[in-house]
Design an enzyme around this catalytic site. Structure first.
Site, short mmCIF file in Angstrom:
data_model
loop_
_atom_site.label_atom_id
_atom_site.label_comp_id
_atom_site.label_asym_id
_atom_site.label_seq_id
_atom_site.Cartn_x
_atom_site.Cartn_y
_atom_site.Cartn_z
N SER A 38 -19.88 11.41 4.95
CA SER A 38 -20.18 12.84 4.93
C SER A 38 -21.28 13.10 3.90
O SER A 38 -21.38 12.40 2.88
CB SER A 38 -18.94 13.64 4.55
OG SER A 38 -19.28 14.99 4.26
N TYR A 40 -12.21 15.49 -0.92
CA TYR A 40 -12.83 14.97 0.30
C TYR A 40 -14.05 14.11 -0.04
O TYR A 40 -14.22 13.01 0.49
CB TYR A 40 -13.24 16.15 1.19
CG TYR A 40 -13.92 15.77 2.48
CD1 TYR A 40 -13.21 15.21 3.53
CD2 TYR A 40 -15.28 16.00 2.65
CE1 TYR A 40 -13.83 14.89 4.72
CE2 TYR A 40 -15.91 15.68 3.84
CZ TYR A 40 -15.18 15.12 4.88
OH TYR A 40 -15.81 14.80 6.06
N THR A 74 -11.97 5.15 16.06
CA THR A 74 -10.80 5.90 15.58
C THR A 74 -11.15 7.38 15.56
O THR A 74 -12.30 7.76 15.36
CB THR A 74 -10.36 5.44 14.18
OG1 THR A 74 -11.36 5.80 13.21
CG2 THR A 74 -10.14 3.93 14.14
N GLY A 75 -10.14 8.21 15.79
CA GLY A 75 -10.42 9.65 15.86
C GLY A 75 -11.35 9.97 17.01
O GLY A 75 -12.20 10.86 16.90
N GLY A 76 -11.16 9.28 18.13
CA GLY A 76 -12.05 9.47 19.27
C GLY A 76 -11.62 10.56 20.22
O GLY A 76 -12.06 10.60 21.37
N SER A 114 -11.90 13.97 19.62
CA SER A 114 -12.57 15.27 19.46
C SER A 114 -13.87 15.06 18.68
O SER A 114 -14.10 14.00 18.09
CB SER A 114 -11.68 16.27 18.71
OG SER A 114 -11.43 15.81 17.39
N GLY A 115 -14.70 16.09 18.68
CA GLY A 115 -15.88 16.13 17.84
C GLY A 115 -16.78 14.93 17.97
O GLY A 115 -17.09 14.45 19.06
N ILE A 116 -17.23 14.42 16.82
CA ILE A 116 -18.16 13.30 16.78
C ILE A 116 -17.56 12.07 17.45
O ILE A 116 -18.24 11.35 18.18
CB ILE A 116 -18.55 12.98 15.32
CG1 ILE A 116 -19.33 14.14 14.71
CG2 ILE A 116 -19.36 11.69 15.24
CD1 ILE A 116 -19.51 14.04 13.21
N GLY A 117 -16.28 11.82 17.21
CA GLY A 117 -15.64 10.64 17.77
C GLY A 117 -15.64 10.65 19.28
O GLY A 117 -15.98 9.66 19.93
#
Length: 249
Positions: A137, A150, A12-14, A16-19
């Site tokens: 995190s 957060y 999921t959230g693939g 940008s960034g880490i994903g």
């Protein structure tokens, strides 16, 4: 031999960034990769970057119906799922006194609710011996200015992981937490720091990291590959800090 040959992986959230870095690495290591994101335009771009026949499914992880649709599509196309990385997340940095109910709900809906109902949906499909990776995190265990909400949402994720590692033990499904420190990704750009203040902000952060720099998405992807592959077959219920030592500073 590629470490994820024959595996089906959902991130999921693939987009940008880490994903996205993880999706690219998993695909290069032989996995059939499926990524999700909320915006169809960025999802389409990410699929092109990932390559290797990656598939994108648009939707909102805060909506349980989205997870049901994703699982149904994966079941129909591949009949199984071996790796699930619950990576989508959002952050709004604000002192507790100024946090609005909308800011609170948005972060918990994506970061905690989205993870919970995503895992609930994929568990019946995931293969025995599969791997679930939850992106948390450093903020979940280290107090940082303006991160209370957060941090709370990510602490919930880590609590979920401990329970799920026990609940899924009969099926040998491993559940681990990937805990990044500051990483130079799009989410850092969204912290509300003015461009003129960015150099000072980055210096303050890097001064707090023993490694002396922010992490890179590719470094987190390598850690995720370890948790997804048989290299970590005896690792379960663990929190893997990938933060340049900031968690101990």
């Amino acid at each position: 031999m590629k470490r994820l040959s024959g595996k089906v992986a959902l991130i999921t959230g693939g987009n940008s960034g880490i994903g996205q870095a993880t999706a690219e690495l998993f695909a290069a290591e032989g996995a059939q990769v499926i990524v999700t994101a909320r915006r169809p335009d960025v999802l389409e771009r990410a699929i092109g970057d990932i390559g290797h026949g990656a598939i994108g499914i648009q939707g909102d992880v805060a909506d349980p119906a989205h997870h049901a649709l994703v699982v149904a599509e994966i079941r129909a196309r591949f009949g199984k799922l071996d790796i699930y990385m619950a990576n989508a997340g959002i952050i709004t940095v604000a002192p507790s006194a100024t946090v609005t109910p909308e800011q609170f709900d948005a972060q918990f809906n994506v970061n905690a609710r989205g993870v919970f109902f995503g895992v609930q949906a994929v568990v019946p499909l995931i293969s025995d011996g599969g791997s679930i990776i939850l992106t948390s995190s450093l903020a979940a265990t280290k107090a940082l200015d303006g991160h209370a909400v957060y941090a709370g949402s990510k602490a919930a994720v880590e609590a979920f992981a401990r329970h799920w590692a026990l609940e899924l033990r009969a099926r040998k499904v491993r559940v681990n937490v990937l805990s990044p420190g500051p990483v130079d990704t799009g989410i850092v750009q969204k912290l509300g720091v003015a461009e003129a203040d960015r150099p000072a902000f980055l210096k303050t952060m890097t001064d707090a990291i023993p490694a002396g720099r922010l992490g890179e998405s590719e470094e987190l992807a390598q850690a995720a590959l370890y948790l997804a592959s048989d290299d970590s077959r005896y690792v379960n219920g663990a929190r893997l800090h990938v933060d340049g030592g900031m968690s101990v500073s």
